[in-house]
Design a protein around this motif. Structure first.
Motif, mmCIF file in Angstrom:
data_model
loop_
_atom_site.group_PDB
_atom_site.id
_atom_site.type_symbol
_atom_site.label_atom_id
_atom_site.label_comp_id
_atom_site.label_asym_id
_atom_site.label_seq_id
_atom_site.Cartn_x
_atom_site.Cartn_y
_atom_site.Cartn_z
ATOM 1 N N LEU A 80 -54.025 -31.006 -110.507
ATOM 2 C CA LEU A 80 -55.421 -31.060 -110.059
ATOM 3 C C LEU A 80 -56.074 -32.356 -110.505
ATOM 4 C CD1 LEU A 80 -57.687 -30.424 -112.519
ATOM 5 C CD2 LEU A 80 -56.654 -28.167 -112.361
ATOM 6 N N THR A 81 -57.039 -32.778 -109.715
ATOM 7 C CA THR A 81 -57.803 -33.995 -110.000
ATOM 8 C C THR A 81 -59.255 -33.756 -109.611
ATOM 9 O OG1 THR A 81 -55.870 -35.342 -109.415
ATOM 10 C CG2 THR A 81 -57.972 -36.466 -109.582
ATOM 11 N N VAL A 82 -60.165 -34.160 -110.475
ATOM 12 C CA VAL A 82 -61.585 -34.182 -110.121
ATOM 13 C C VAL A 82 -61.872 -35.557 -109.524
ATOM 14 C CG1 VAL A 82 -63.958 -34.023 -110.945
ATOM 15 C CG2 VAL A 82 -62.197 -32.547 -111.940
ATOM 16 N N VAL A 83 -62.449 -35.566 -108.336
ATOM 17 C CA VAL A 83 -62.697 -36.819 -107.619
ATOM 18 C C VAL A 83 -64.181 -36.914 -107.278
ATOM 19 C CG1 VAL A 83 -62.173 -38.180 -105.560
ATOM 20 C CG2 VAL A 83 -60.373 -36.809 -106.640
ATOM 21 N N TYR A 84 -64.794 -38.041 -107.656
ATOM 22 C CA TYR A 84 -66.201 -38.308 -107.317
ATOM 23 C C TYR A 84 -66.283 -39.696 -106.696
ATOM 24 C CZ TYR A 84 -71.231 -39.004 -107.779
ATOM 25 O OH TYR A 84 -72.559 -39.255 -107.520
ATOM 26 N N LYS A 85 -66.760 -39.748 -105.459
ATOM 27 C CA LYS A 85 -66.870 -41.003 -104.716
ATOM 28 C C LYS A 85 -65.543 -41.756 -104.678
ATOM 29 C CE LYS A 85 -71.839 -41.698 -105.402
ATOM 30 N NZ LYS A 85 -72.903 -42.605 -105.895
ATOM 31 N N GLY A 86 -64.475 -41.010 -104.468
ATOM 32 C CA GLY A 86 -63.164 -41.611 -104.312
ATOM 33 C C GLY A 86 -62.470 -42.002 -105.595
ATOM 34 N N VAL A 87 -63.089 -41.713 -106.744
ATOM 35 C CA VAL A 87 -62.516 -42.102 -108.037
ATOM 36 C C VAL A 87 -62.158 -40.855 -108.833
ATOM 37 C CG1 VAL A 87 -62.934 -43.312 -110.207
ATOM 38 C CG2 VAL A 87 -63.853 -44.234 -108.067
ATOM 39 N N ALA A 88 -60.950 -40.823 -109.376
ATOM 40 C CA ALA A 88 -60.514 -39.698 -110.199
ATOM 41 C C ALA A 88 -61.139 -39.801 -111.589
ATOM 42 C CB ALA A 88 -59.002 -39.683 -110.312
ATOM 43 N N THR A 89 -61.718 -38.698 -112.069
ATOM 44 C CA THR A 89 -62.354 -38.679 -113.389
ATOM 45 C C THR A 89 -61.709 -37.674 -114.338
ATOM 46 O OG1 THR A 89 -63.992 -37.065 -112.615
ATOM 47 C CG2 THR A 89 -64.580 -39.406 -112.437
ATOM 48 N N PHE A 90 -60.745 -36.900 -113.857
ATOM 49 C CA PHE A 90 -60.073 -35.896 -114.677
ATOM 50 C C PHE A 90 -58.811 -35.488 -113.935
ATOM 51 C CE2 PHE A 90 -59.245 -31.376 -115.617
ATOM 52 C CZ PHE A 90 -59.198 -31.376 -116.998
ATOM 53 N N SER A 91 -57.744 -35.192 -114.682
ATOM 54 C CA SER A 91 -56.524 -34.719 -114.031
ATOM 55 C C SER A 91 -55.773 -33.800 -114.978
ATOM 56 C CB SER A 91 -55.630 -35.891 -113.597
ATOM 57 O OG SER A 91 -55.069 -36.535 -114.733
ATOM 58 N N GLY A 92 -54.905 -33.006 -114.410
ATOM 59 C CA GLY A 92 -54.073 -32.134 -115.228
ATOM 60 C C GLY A 92 -52.896 -31.610 -114.423
ATOM 61 N N PHE A 93 -51.794 -31.378 -115.122
ATOM 62 C CA PHE A 93 -50.618 -30.772 -114.492
ATOM 63 C C PHE A 93 -50.218 -29.570 -115.329
ATOM 64 C CE2 PHE A 93 -46.175 -30.044 -113.634
ATOM 65 C CZ PHE A 93 -46.089 -30.206 -112.265
ATOM 66 N N PHE A 94 -50.013 -28.434 -114.667
ATOM 67 C CA PHE A 94 -49.795 -27.179 -115.372
ATOM 68 C C PHE A 94 -48.617 -26.429 -114.758
ATOM 69 C CE2 PHE A 94 -54.233 -28.330 -115.092
ATOM 70 C CZ PHE A 94 -54.642 -28.344 -116.426
ATOM 71 N N ILE A 95 -47.818 -25.831 -115.623
ATOM 72 C CA ILE A 95 -46.744 -24.953 -115.174
ATOM 73 C C ILE A 95 -47.314 -23.553 -115.028
ATOM 74 C CG2 ILE A 95 -44.471 -24.005 -115.697
ATOM 75 C CD1 ILE A 95 -44.481 -27.014 -115.121
ATOM 76 N N ALA A 96 -47.116 -22.960 -113.873
ATOM 77 C CA ALA A 96 -47.625 -21.600 -113.610
ATOM 78 C C ALA A 96 -46.590 -20.598 -114.113
ATOM 79 C CB ALA A 96 -47.907 -21.405 -112.117
ATOM 80 N N GLU A 97 -46.670 -20.268 -115.389
ATOM 81 C CA GLU A 97 -45.696 -19.382 -116.005
ATOM 82 C C GLU A 97 -45.780 -17.982 -115.409
ATOM 83 O OE1 GLU A 97 -43.471 -20.360 -117.949
ATOM 84 O OE2 GLU A 97 -44.172 -22.179 -118.946
ATOM 85 N N GLY A 98 -44.702 -17.223 -115.600
ATOM 86 C CA GLY A 98 -44.707 -15.831 -115.158
ATOM 87 C C GLY A 98 -43.628 -15.562 -114.141
ATOM 88 N N GLU A 99 -43.402 -14.302 -113.894
ATOM 89 C CA GLU A 99 -42.417 -13.894 -112.908
ATOM 90 C C GLU A 99 -42.839 -14.356 -111.515
ATOM 91 O OE1 GLU A 99 -39.535 -12.344 -113.414
ATOM 92 O OE2 GLU A 99 -39.842 -12.382 -115.578
ATOM 93 N N VAL A 100 -41.866 -14.480 -110.633
ATOM 94 C CA VAL A 100 -42.138 -14.825 -109.240
ATOM 95 C C VAL A 100 -41.771 -13.609 -108.389
ATOM 96 C CG1 VAL A 100 -41.698 -16.454 -107.376
ATOM 97 C CG2 VAL A 100 -41.567 -17.211 -109.757
ATOM 98 N N PRO A 101 -42.724 -12.686 -108.209
ATOM 99 C CA PRO A 101 -42.383 -11.448 -107.504
ATOM 100 C C PRO A 101 -42.150 -11.684 -106.017
ATOM 101 C CG PRO A 101 -44.727 -11.505 -107.985
ATOM 102 C CD PRO A 101 -44.120 -12.712 -108.647
ATOM 103 N N MET A 102 -41.127 -11.021 -105.511
ATOM 104 C CA MET A 102 -40.829 -11.051 -104.084
ATOM 105 C C MET A 102 -41.083 -9.677 -103.499
ATOM 106 S SD MET A 102 -37.218 -13.059 -104.069
ATOM 107 C CE MET A 102 -36.912 -12.499 -102.393
#
Length: 325
Positions: free
Chosen positions: A168-190
């Motif tokens: 994810l990135t926070v963008v204001y007027k075309g400029v990134a002001t915050f970012s993060g990358f996260f692993i979505a832990e947990g089972e992957v139910p089918m």
């Protein structure tokens, strides 16, 4: 690209392969270009485990790489310790207390992104089985492309959604002001059953007529007979079944990650977070409408969904990079 290669490459197909492994699905997208014309397109899904390329996909990729000397493989990096290089007090700022010397930094006209070098090295090992990759792209480049292609007024959070991770990135007027990358832990139910697709009559793959580019490459003479080296090959989409997920448990995990990330943006004095106007979900995994509704409800912010075909974007990036060489 060497002089000889650049001279003869117009006579051969260029093949672009994008690989995206997400949860238990490995998606392979193949585009073949000959003389500026797309002559083949193939998308196939494989079931996989432990984020590895399944052997059926390995065989498919190896066959293309063997048959077409100008084949380029692209992937997106999915590791922690990556993000957007921000400017704080006229100095570069790397999330996670990383130093510039620890990172690989990539730049475009509109953004600079980073990833920890040691994690990149570990991540790329899984692709050794296919002889490595040619292009490795940051998920934040994909977000930046969407933010500039479809600009939206306000201070907005752009979220690249996959089942196994979130960028994810926070963008204001075309400029990134915050970012993060996260692993979505947990089972992957089918769901209990897989969605069946219409049967397609196919030849055994070994019987398909592949070009003889690879064998002829060493024998090239610059004469009109070069044209005989290729005949157009069209392979129908080989998908016979599609993996069907139960999205609701994953939607709850995604919601919590997003709520915590937005709190960090608001509360950490490093970012001096302004009010978020909108959350734009770039859906690369085709979450259900019910899952999107749950995420919007938990965030309590205006939420917009945009579908994104991640393999398509990877191939577009690879083509652009190749032209720039």
């Amino acid at each position: 690209m060497g002089f000889f290669t650049s001279m003869v490459s117009p006579f051969f197909s260029q093949v672009f392969i994008a690989i995206n492994i997400d949860a238990i699905t490995c998606t392979i997208k193949v585009i073949r270009i000959k003389r500026d014309r797309q002559v083949e397109s193939l998308t196939k899904e494989f079931k996989t485990t432990e984020n590895q390329i399944p052997m059926e996909a390995v065989k498919l990729i190896r066959r293309y790489k063997h048959s077409y000397p100008f084949t380029y493989v692209s992937v997106v990096i999915k590791t922690l310790s990556q993000g957007v290089v921000l400017q704080k007090d006229s100095r570069d700022f790397f999330a996670g207390n990383l130093r510039a010397s620890e990172c690989e930094i990539s730049s475009s006209d509109t953004i600079r992104v980073f990833a920890k070098r040691s994690m990149i090295k570990d991540y790329l090992r899984r692709y050794d089985v296919i002889g490595g990759v040619d292009f490795l792209f940051s998920p934040f480049l994909l977000i930046d492309k969407n933010a500039h292609d479809l600009p939206t007024l306000g201070n907005n959070v752009y979220v690249l959604l996959q089942r196994s991770n979130i960028a994810l990135t926070v963008v204001y007027k075309g400029v990134a002001t915050f970012s993060g990358f996260f692993i979505a832990e947990g089972e992957v139910p089918m769901l209990n059953k897989e969605e069946q697709r219409p049967d397609i009559e196919l030849k055994n793959f070994d019987e398909l007529s592949l070009d003889e580019d690879f064998d002829e490459f060493a024998k090239i003479a610059l004469d009109p007979s070069l044209d005989r080296l290729q005949t157009d090959m069209f392979i129908p989409n080989l998908d016979e079944t599609k993996i069907v997920y139960d999205d609701m448990p994953k939607a709850r995990i995604i919601s919590k990650i997003l709520v915590d990330a937005i709190k960090e943006y608001y509360q950490n004095p490093l970012y001096q977070g302004e009010f978020i106007d909108k959350v734009i979900l770039l859906d690369a995994c085709k979450l259900s409408d019910q899952a999107h509704e749950l995420i919007a409800k938990e965030l309590m912010l205006e939420t917009v969904k945009r579908d994104i075909d991640l393999p398509d974007v990877l191939i577009e990036f690879a083509q652009r990079e190749l032209k720039g060489r």
